[in-house]
Design a protein around this motif. Structure first.
Motif, PDB file in Angstrom:
ATOM      1  N   UNK A  65       0.864  -1.180   0.000  1.00 18.45           N
ATOM      2  CA  UNK A  65       0.000   0.000   0.000  1.00 18.45           C
ATOM      3  C   UNK A  65       0.898   1.226   0.000  1.00 18.45           C
ATOM      4  N   UNK A  66       0.296   2.374  -0.155  1.00 15.21           N
ATOM      5  CA  UNK A  66       1.039   3.627  -0.044  1.00 15.21           C
ATOM      6  C   UNK A  66       0.113   4.687   0.518  1.00 15.21           C
ATOM      7  N   UNK A  67       0.738   5.694   1.108  1.00 13.25           N
ATOM      8  CA  UNK A  67      -0.019   6.835   1.616  1.00 13.25           C
ATOM      9  C   UNK A  67       0.654   8.112   1.120  1.00 13.25           C
ATOM     10  N   UNK A  68      -0.031   9.224   1.278  1.00 10.94           N
ATOM     11  CA  UNK A  68       0.453  10.494   0.750  1.00 10.94           C
ATOM     12  C   UNK A  68       1.364  11.259   1.710  1.00 10.94           C
ATOM     13  N   UNK A  69       1.659  10.671   2.865  1.00  9.91           N
ATOM     14  CA  UNK A  69       2.501  11.311   3.878  1.00  9.91           C
ATOM     15  C   UNK A  69       3.696  10.429   4.188  1.00  9.91           C
ATOM     16  N   UNK A  70       4.713  11.010   4.807  1.00  5.14           N
ATOM     17  CA  UNK A  70       5.804  10.214   5.356  1.00  5.14           C
ATOM     18  C   UNK A  70       5.251   9.404   6.529  1.00  5.14           C
ATOM     19  N   UNK A  71       5.774   8.182   6.698  1.00  5.57           N
ATOM     20  CA  UNK A  71       5.333   7.325   7.795  1.00  5.57           C
ATOM     21  C   UNK A  71       6.552   6.782   8.527  1.00  5.57           C
ATOM     22  N   UNK A  72       6.666   7.126   9.796  1.00  7.64           N
ATOM     23  CA  UNK A  72       7.777   6.636  10.608  1.00  7.64           C
ATOM     24  C   UNK A  72       7.313   5.433  11.417  1.00  7.64           C
ATOM     25  N   UNK A  73       8.056   4.330  11.276  1.00 11.15           N
ATOM     26  CA  UNK A  73       7.779   3.108  12.022  1.00 11.15           C
ATOM     27  C   UNK A  73       8.727   3.022  13.204  1.00 11.15           C
ATOM     28  N   UNK A  74       8.221   2.520  14.332  1.00 12.68           N
ATOM     29  CA  UNK A  74       8.984   2.344  15.565  1.00 12.68           C
ATOM     30  C   UNK A  74       8.790   0.901  16.026  1.00 12.68           C
ATOM     31  N   UNK A  75       9.876   0.217  16.359  1.00 15.52           N
ATOM     32  CA  UNK A  75       9.778  -1.156  16.857  1.00 15.52           C
ATOM     33  C   UNK A  75       9.689  -1.129  18.379  1.00 15.52           C
ATOM     34  N   UNK A  76       8.659  -1.779  18.944  1.00 14.41           N
ATOM     35  CA  UNK A  76       8.482  -1.803  20.390  1.00 14.41           C
ATOM     36  C   UNK A  76       8.902  -3.123  21.021  1.00 14.41           C
ATOM     37  N   UNK A  77       8.394  -4.241  20.482  1.00 14.68           N
ATOM     38  CA  UNK A  77       8.759  -5.541  21.052  1.00 14.68           C
ATOM     39  C   UNK A  77       8.444  -6.643  20.064  1.00 14.68           C
ATOM     40  N   UNK A  78       8.980  -7.833  20.377  1.00 16.98           N
ATOM     41  CA  UNK A  78       8.742  -8.998  19.533  1.00 16.98           C
ATOM     42  C   UNK A  78       9.822  -9.147  18.473  1.00 16.98           C
ATOM     43  N   UNK A  79       9.475  -9.885  17.440  1.00 16.48           N
ATOM     44  CA  UNK A  79      10.408 -10.168  16.349  1.00 16.48           C
ATOM     45  C   UNK A  79      10.674  -8.914  15.523  1.00 16.48           C
ATOM     46  N   UNK A  80      11.757  -8.970  14.771  1.00 17.27           N
ATOM     47  CA  UNK A  80      12.038  -7.899  13.816  1.00 17.27           C
ATOM     48  C   UNK A  80      11.038  -7.977  12.669  1.00 17.27           C
ATOM     49  N   UNK A  81      10.883  -6.867  11.979  1.00 16.86           N
ATOM     50  CA  UNK A  81      10.022  -6.767  10.794  1.00 16.86           C
ATOM     51  C   UNK A  81      10.887  -6.440   9.584  1.00 16.86           C
ATOM     52  N   UNK A  82      10.452  -6.872   8.414  1.00 17.90           N
ATOM     53  CA  UNK A  82      11.075  -6.418   7.176  1.00 17.90           C
ATOM     54  C   UNK A  82      10.086  -5.505   6.473  1.00 17.90           C
ATOM     55  N   UNK A  83      10.545  -4.294   6.170  1.00 23.61           N
ATOM     56  CA  UNK A  83       9.756  -3.342   5.401  1.00 23.61           C
ATOM     57  C   UNK A  83      10.225  -3.463   3.957  1.00 23.61           C
ATOM     58  N   UNK A  84       9.328  -3.915   3.082  1.00 22.30           N
ATOM     59  CA  UNK A  84       9.620  -4.093   1.659  1.00 22.30           C
ATOM     60  C   UNK A  84       9.126  -2.842   0.932  1.00 22.30           C
ATOM     61  N   UNK A  85      10.024  -2.134   0.264  1.00 22.76           N
ATOM     62  CA  UNK A  85       9.658  -0.886  -0.404  1.00 22.76           C
ATOM     63  C   UNK A  85       9.951  -0.967  -1.895  1.00 22.76           C
ATOM     64  N   UNK A  86       9.037  -0.436  -2.682  1.00 26.96           N
ATOM     65  CA  UNK A  86       9.281  -0.253  -4.112  1.00 26.96           C
ATOM     66  C   UNK A  86       9.093   1.234  -4.389  1.00 26.96           C
ATOM     67  N   UNK A  87      10.189   1.868  -4.786  1.00 29.07           N
ATOM     68  CA  UNK A  87      10.162   3.298  -5.063  1.00 29.07           C
ATOM     69  C   UNK A  87       9.665   3.556  -6.481  1.00 29.07           C
ATOM     70  N   UNK A  88       9.303   4.778  -6.773  1.00 34.20           N
ATOM     71  CA  UNK A  88       8.703   5.122  -8.072  1.00 34.20           C
ATOM     72  C   UNK A  88       9.606   4.792  -9.253  1.00 34.20           C
ATOM     73  N   UNK A  89      10.932   4.764  -9.041  1.00 29.67           N
ATOM     74  CA  UNK A  89      11.853   4.422 -10.130  1.00 29.67           C
ATOM     75  C   UNK A  89      12.070   2.917 -10.266  1.00 29.67           C
ATOM     76  N   UNK A  90      11.354   2.104  -9.454  1.00 29.00           N
ATOM     77  CA  UNK A  90      11.456   0.653  -9.514  1.00 29.00           C
ATOM     78  C   UNK A  90      12.470   0.052  -8.567  1.00 29.00           C
ATOM     79  N   UNK A  91      13.240   0.867  -7.882  1.00 31.72           N
ATOM     80  CA  UNK A  91      14.220   0.363  -6.927  1.00 31.72           C
ATOM     81  C   UNK A  91      13.503  -0.337  -5.780  1.00 31.72           C
ATOM     82  N   UNK A  92      13.974  -1.543  -5.438  1.00 31.22           N
ATOM     83  CA  UNK A  92      13.451  -2.284  -4.289  1.00 31.22           C
ATOM     84  C   UNK A  92      14.447  -2.152  -3.147  1.00 31.22           C
TER      85      UNK A  92
END
Length: 173
Positions: A65-92
């Motif tokens: 998904x995408x949103x029109x604002x910057x979004x800051x993620x914060x890790x609180x507890x549990x396992x690590x997360x992977x954030x998968x990003x695809x930028x407008x130029x196709x860079x992953x």
């Protein structure tokens, strides 16, 4: 016995999120920004900032998904997360959100406005079915569902065919 994940869902009063996982808004700034005067991306004022709790279990995912604002993620507890990003130029780019900085984790990370992204828990649901990650998301200008776009798999694959397999795994259509 109730798992830690289930206890958190109850204690924090989390609800299912359309993109996957569970959430609850915890903050919405009373100050509104006239963002429509700054950019055509928004159709009216937005709260200066919003915040949520977000919980994701092993085997589940936050769909692209995408949103029109910057979004800051914060890790609180549990396992690590992977954030998968695809930028407008196709860079992953994959970013690890987690507390183990020595292993490449980051306790917080900002996803730029307009970036397609999905999130997975770094745990095997077969061997660790109760694994979860509790995170927080801060959005500025504040989140509004009018600014949220869930990816349609076929459209994202047409735009970024080099990432078709990943997209297939992380969409809900």
């Amino acid at each position: 016995m109730i798992s830690r994940k289930e206890r958190l869902i109850r204690a924090l009063n989390l609800s299912p999120h359309p993109e996957g996982g569970y959430f609850r808004e915890t903050y919405r700034s009373p100050m509104n920004l006239p963002v429509h005067q700054q950019t055509e991306a928004f159709d009216g004022p937005r709260a200066a900032c919003t915040g949520i709790y977000y919980l994701l279990g092993a085997g589940d995912f936050s769909a692209f998904h995408r949103i029109k604002s910057d979004e800051m993620w914060h890790h609180y507890e549990g396992e690590a997360l992977t954030i998968h990003q695809i930028f407008s130029d196709g860079l992953y780019q994959a970013v690890t959100l987690g507390r183990d900085i020595g292993a490449g984790g980051r306790p917080q990370y900002v996803i730029p406005a307009g970036t397609w992204f999905a999130v997975t828990v770094d745990a095997d649901p077969e061997t660790n079915p109760d694994a979860y990650a509790l995170a927080g998301c801060t959005v500025s200008p504040g989140f509004d569902f009018k600014d949220f776009e869930m990816a349609k798999g076929y459209m994202l694959k047409n735009a970024f065919p080099e990432h078709a397999d990943l997209i297939s795994d992380l969409v809900r259509d």
